[in-house]
Scaffold this motif. Structure first.
Motif, PDB file in Angstrom:
ATOM      1  N   GLU A   1       8.211  14.658   1.343  1.00 57.03           N
ATOM      2  CA  GLU A   1       6.967  14.233   1.025  1.00 57.03           C
ATOM      3  C   GLU A   1       6.674  12.817   0.171  1.00 57.03           C
ATOM      4  O   GLU A   1       5.701  12.586  -0.251  1.00 57.03           O
ATOM      5  N   ARG A   2       7.858  12.139   0.308  1.00 53.89           N
ATOM      6  CA  ARG A   2       7.705  10.958  -0.717  1.00 53.89           C
ATOM      7  C   ARG A   2       6.793   9.925  -0.362  1.00 53.89           C
ATOM      8  O   ARG A   2       6.873   9.707   1.120  1.00 53.89           O
ATOM      9  N   LYS A   3       5.991   9.397  -1.101  1.00 52.98           N
ATOM     10  CA  LYS A   3       4.925   8.218  -0.802  1.00 52.98           C
ATOM     11  C   LYS A   3       5.973   6.881  -0.652  1.00 52.98           C
ATOM     12  O   LYS A   3       6.942   6.822  -1.456  1.00 52.98           O
ATOM     13  N   GLN A   4       5.572   6.309   0.148  1.00 52.91           N
ATOM     14  CA  GLN A   4       6.380   4.854   0.529  1.00 52.91           C
ATOM     15  C   GLN A   4       5.454   3.885   0.104  1.00 52.91           C
ATOM     16  O   GLN A   4       4.238   3.650   0.537  1.00 52.91           O
ATOM     17  N   TYR A   5       5.869   2.611  -0.576  1.00 51.47           N
ATOM     18  CA  TYR A   5       5.509   1.251  -0.515  1.00 51.47           C
ATOM     19  C   TYR A   5       5.489   0.487   0.716  1.00 51.47           C
ATOM     20  O   TYR A   5       6.774   0.106   0.749  1.00 51.47           O
TER      21      TYR A   5
ATOM     22  N   GLN B   1       0.748  -1.166  -0.061  1.00 49.91           N
ATOM     23  CA  GLN B   1      -0.006  -0.180   0.010  1.00 49.91           C
ATOM     24  C   GLN B   1       0.709   1.336   0.010  1.00 49.91           C
ATOM     25  O   GLN B   1       2.000   1.200   0.745  1.00 49.91           O
ATOM     26  N   GLN B   2       0.384   2.303  -0.708  1.00 52.93           N
ATOM     27  CA  GLN B   2       1.084   3.585  -0.618  1.00 52.93           C
ATOM     28  C   GLN B   2       0.829   4.541   0.444  1.00 52.93           C
ATOM     29  O   GLN B   2      -0.402   4.747   0.497  1.00 52.93           O
ATOM     30  N   VAL B   3       1.766   4.832   1.261  1.00 49.85           N
ATOM     31  CA  VAL B   3       1.587   5.623   2.374  1.00 49.85           C
ATOM     32  C   VAL B   3       2.760   6.743   2.361  1.00 49.85           C
ATOM     33  O   VAL B   3       3.734   6.584   1.864  1.00 49.85           O
ATOM     34  N   ASN B   4       2.392   7.635   3.159  1.00 46.83           N
ATOM     35  CA  ASN B   4       3.289   8.686   3.694  1.00 46.83           C
ATOM     36  C   ASN B   4       3.281   8.538   5.234  1.00 46.83           C
ATOM     37  O   ASN B   4       2.304   9.087   5.901  1.00 46.83           O
ATOM     38  N   THR B   5       4.540   8.168   5.548  1.00 48.38           N
ATOM     39  CA  THR B   5       4.499   7.982   7.044  1.00 48.38           C
ATOM     40  C   THR B   5       4.776   9.213   8.090  1.00 48.38           C
ATOM     41  O   THR B   5       4.335   9.261   9.133  1.00 48.38           O
ATOM     42  N   THR B   6       5.011  10.315   7.301  1.00 47.34           N
ATOM     43  CA  THR B   6       5.194  11.417   8.265  1.00 47.34           C
ATOM     44  C   THR B   6       4.777  12.618   7.179  1.00 47.34           C
ATOM     45  O   THR B   6       4.397  12.515   6.248  1.00 47.34           O
TER      46      THR B   6
ATOM     47  N   LEU C   1      10.853   7.496  12.474  1.00 46.15           N
ATOM     48  CA  LEU C   1       9.484   8.070  12.121  1.00 46.15           C
ATOM     49  C   LEU C   1       9.013   7.726  10.811  1.00 46.15           C
ATOM     50  O   LEU C   1       7.965   7.573  10.399  1.00 46.15           O
ATOM     51  N   ARG C   2       9.813   7.618   9.804  1.00 45.00           N
ATOM     52  CA  ARG C   2       9.796   7.400   8.125  1.00 45.00           C
ATOM     53  C   ARG C   2       9.540   5.850   8.168  1.00 45.00           C
ATOM     54  O   ARG C   2       9.271   5.340   7.018  1.00 45.00           O
TER      55      ARG C   2
ATOM     56  N   GLU D   1      10.089  -0.261   5.511  1.00 46.70           N
ATOM     57  CA  GLU D   1      10.028  -0.159   3.990  1.00 46.70           C
ATOM     58  C   GLU D   1      11.046  -1.005   3.321  1.00 46.70           C
ATOM     59  O   GLU D   1      10.834  -1.546   2.281  1.00 46.70           O
ATOM     60  N   ALA D   2      12.182  -1.312   3.986  1.00 51.24           N
ATOM     61  CA  ALA D   2      13.399  -2.223   3.427  1.00 51.24           C
ATOM     62  C   ALA D   2      12.736  -3.578   3.428  1.00 51.24           C
ATOM     63  O   ALA D   2      13.225  -4.285   2.609  1.00 51.24           O
ATOM     64  N   MET D   3      12.127  -3.858   4.385  1.00 47.67           N
ATOM     65  CA  MET D   3      11.673  -5.419   4.820  1.00 47.67           C
ATOM     66  C   MET D   3      10.496  -5.389   3.338  1.00 47.67           C
ATOM     67  O   MET D   3      10.346  -6.639   2.955  1.00 47.67           O
TER      68      MET D   3
END
Length: 272
Positions: free
Chosen positions: A33-37, A20-25, A150-151, A156-158
């Motif tokens: 502002e990068r979205k994370q998978y 899922q695409q999220v922004n943790t902070t 926080l991020r 994310e790496a896992m």
């Protein structure tokens, strides 16, 4: 198309499908502002619990070896700085100030510090003593490490690793030979893992800079910190193959961000 790029594409497709695409902070003054998978079946709570077990083992081992430091001047400085930075995490995540934060110092010559998922901080005394860090420089290190937590860079790496593992399994079923799979894995590491690690390091630099400034620590100390780290680090691999930005890149990014956070530092100093 080579097997490396086919495999990389397969890994990326599986990563996107299962995440899922999220922004943790929130972005803060520094604008991260990068979205994370994130892998949808790997929750923040699961990662926090896994790391907490590892953290407690580290503390137990340090205690057994007589290396856990609760009373020295280094330990008192680290804990006092943490007490000022942790409340500032709410600027990026509303839930973060309420985490089960733990702060410990281990007697070791290792030039290292980290903040794992869920707010578990460890400083090694060698980092402070050998580099003769000021409080502002300790805050720069701590802010950087807290930013990783926080991020959720560990989660994310896992998540990426799961995508690669799934692709490896399907690649074997698709008839790729062992040599091709090994080459493809190397390609995936360079194309996916390492670049994102450098990106994560840059995010931690920027968020850490703002956390330190909000806590009343001079953001210019980040520059002197990385100068000291660079002098202590010896030879490094080229930036393309490194998980950390080249020193010149890091310094340029920090210098560009300092004017954005300097008003926060001045405001914090005025409020004391």
């Amino acid at each position: 198309m080579s097997s490396v790029f086919r495999f990389a594409g397969l890994a990326a497709a599986l990563l996107l499908a299962g995440c899922q695409q999220v922004n943790t902070t929130s972005g803060g003054a520094v604008g991260v502002e990068r979205k994370q998978y994130m892998f949808s079946m790997l929750s923040s709570q699961q990662v926090d619990q896994m790391y907490s077990q590892s953290y407690q083992k580290t503390l137990t081992d340090a205690t057994s070896a007589g290396k856990l430091d609760n009373d020295s001047s280094d330990a008192k400085r680290v804990k006092a700085i943490a007490a000022r930075l942790i409340p500032q995490t709410g600027a990026f995540r509303q839930d973060a100030p309420g985490w089960d934060w733990q702060v410990n110092v281990i007697k070791s010559d290792e030039l290292n510090a980290n903040c794992g998922p869920g707010g578990k901080i460890i400083f090694y005394s060698g980092l402070i003593d050998q580099l003769k860090l000021t409080d502002d420089e300790i805050a720069a290190v701590m802010g950087h490490e807290i930013a990783h937590a926080l991020r959720e860079h560990g989660r994310e790496a896992m998540s990426k690793a799961y995508g690669v593992q799934m692709a490896t399994q399907l690649g074997g079923l698709a008839g790729l030979g062992q040599d091709s799979l090994q080459l493809a894995n190397t390609g995936v590491e360079y194309l996916m893992t390492l670049p994102n690690s450098r990106q994560n390091e840059n995010e931690a630099d920027l968020i850490g800079l703002e956390l330190a400034a909000r806590g009343g620590y001079n953001p210019n100390a980040a520059l002197t910190l990385w100068e000291k780290m660079g002098q202590a680090g010896g030879e490094k691999p080229p930036e393309l193959l490194s998980t950390h930005p080249a020193d010149a890149t890091r310094m340029a990014n920090l210098q560009a961000a300092i004017p954005k956070v300097m008003p926060l530092y001045e405001q914090a100093k005025a409020g004391k």
